[in-house]
Design a protein around this motif. Structure first.
Motif, PDB file in Angstrom:
ATOM      1  N   ARG A  28      -4.351  -5.488  12.231  1.00  0.00           N
ATOM      2  CA  ARG A  28      -5.639  -4.550  11.083  1.00  0.00           C
ATOM      3  C   ARG A  28      -5.634  -3.558  12.435  1.00  0.00           C
ATOM      4  O   ARG A  28      -6.075  -3.357  13.279  1.00  0.00           O
ATOM      5  CB  ARG A  28      -6.659  -5.128  10.609  1.00  0.00           C
ATOM      6  CG  ARG A  28      -6.657  -6.031   9.778  1.00  0.00           C
ATOM      7  CD  ARG A  28      -6.661  -4.876   8.856  1.00  0.00           C
ATOM      8  NE  ARG A  28      -6.701  -6.350   7.060  1.00  0.00           N
ATOM      9  CZ  ARG A  28      -5.637  -6.108   6.421  1.00  0.00           C
ATOM     10  NH1 ARG A  28      -4.647  -5.678   6.698  1.00  0.00           N
ATOM     11  NH2 ARG A  28      -5.883  -7.419   5.725  1.00  0.00           N
ATOM     12  N   ASP A  84      -1.188  -1.421   7.048  1.00  0.00           N
ATOM     13  CA  ASP A  84      -1.732  -3.140   7.542  1.00  0.00           C
ATOM     14  C   ASP A  84      -1.466  -3.933   6.178  1.00  0.00           C
ATOM     15  O   ASP A  84      -1.148  -4.834   6.750  1.00  0.00           O
ATOM     16  CB  ASP A  84      -3.258  -2.860   7.592  1.00  0.00           C
ATOM     17  CG  ASP A  84      -3.730  -2.415   9.061  1.00  0.00           C
ATOM     18  OD1 ASP A  84      -3.074  -2.624   9.740  1.00  0.00           O
ATOM     19  OD2 ASP A  84      -4.947  -1.463   8.688  1.00  0.00           O
ATOM     20  N   GLU A  85      -1.188  -3.588   5.135  1.00  0.00           N
ATOM     21  CA  GLU A  85      -1.494  -4.474   4.320  1.00  0.00           C
ATOM     22  C   GLU A  85       0.355  -4.547   3.693  1.00  0.00           C
ATOM     23  O   GLU A  85       0.667  -5.826   2.531  1.00  0.00           O
ATOM     24  CB  GLU A  85      -1.241  -3.539   2.197  1.00  0.00           C
ATOM     25  CG  GLU A  85      -3.097  -3.411   2.920  1.00  0.00           C
ATOM     26  CD  GLU A  85      -3.871  -5.011   2.928  1.00  0.00           C
ATOM     27  OE1 GLU A  85      -3.710  -5.639   2.222  1.00  0.00           O
ATOM     28  OE2 GLU A  85      -4.802  -4.175   3.196  1.00  0.00           O
ATOM     29  N   ASP A 118      -8.181   0.300  12.481  1.00  0.00           N
ATOM     30  CA  ASP A 118      -9.400   0.960  12.260  1.00  0.00           C
ATOM     31  C   ASP A 118      -9.354   1.894  13.251  1.00  0.00           C
ATOM     32  O   ASP A 118      -9.368   2.139  14.205  1.00  0.00           O
ATOM     33  CB  ASP A 118     -10.823   0.031  13.351  1.00  0.00           C
ATOM     34  CG  ASP A 118     -10.948  -1.792  12.148  1.00  0.00           C
ATOM     35  OD1 ASP A 118     -10.906  -1.283  10.974  1.00  0.00           O
ATOM     36  OD2 ASP A 118     -11.240  -2.022  12.961  1.00  0.00           O
ATOM     37  N   GLU A 140      -4.342   1.781   5.932  1.00  0.00           N
ATOM     38  CA  GLU A 140      -4.240   0.683   5.142  1.00  0.00           C
ATOM     39  C   GLU A 140      -2.393  -0.412   4.601  1.00  0.00           C
ATOM     40  O   GLU A 140      -2.541  -1.034   4.441  1.00  0.00           O
ATOM     41  CB  GLU A 140      -4.561   0.926   3.892  1.00  0.00           C
ATOM     42  CG  GLU A 140      -5.277  -0.213   3.080  1.00  0.00           C
ATOM     43  CD  GLU A 140      -6.227   0.248   2.120  1.00  0.00           C
ATOM     44  OE1 GLU A 140      -5.994  -0.482   0.719  1.00  0.00           O
ATOM     45  OE2 GLU A 140      -7.538   0.674   2.102  1.00  0.00           O
TER      46      GLU A 140
END
Length: 131
Positions: free
Chosen positions: A55, A5-6, A57, A2
């Motif tokens: 993104r 990705d951010e 996963d 995260e």
């Protein structure tokens, strides 16, 4: 994942919290980058530039002792140069297996196998598989 990705700034200093000073990669994140902590930052920036809204996963993750193995799927839109390929604005997806060795809560080793050929097919650089 995260935090990666951010990141919209290109400042990867925060990775120093997650990666040891003596970190070593067993394969480069991107051709031409070093196999140390700075190389991971350089590779992350190259991918952030190529697909800034991408993104990741984690589909499966297994940990035993100091080793963590993750099956990761990455998705994004190719809006910046990637591996010398100009932006295509195509959606791309890749799968890979990433292996980290962890010490005191930080990553000390990294190795990965990813479907680079699949990405190149999606971008129209390689033809599809025969058949």
């Amino acid at each position: 994942m995260e935090a990666i990705d951010e990141n919209r700034t290109g400042d990867w200093a925060f990775l120093d919290h997650y990666i040891t000073d003596d970190f070593v990669a067993h394969n480069a994140l991107h051709p031409g980058v070093s196999m140390d902590r700075e190389g991971i930052k350089q590779g992350a920036e190259l991918f952030r530039f190529a697909a800034p809204e991408s993104r990741h996963d984690i589909k499966m993750q297994v940990a035993e002792g100091d080793v963590v193995v993750s099956h990761i799927v990455g998705r994004g839109v190719h809006t910046g140069e990637l591996l010398g390929i100009p932006p295509t604005n195509k959606e791309i997806e890749t799968e890979g297996i990433v292996i980290h060795r962890v010490r005191d809560g930080q990553i000390v080793e990294y190795g990965a196998v990813t479907d680079v050929a699949g990405v190149l097919r999606q971008l129209g650089v390689l033809p599809g598989p025969p058949g």
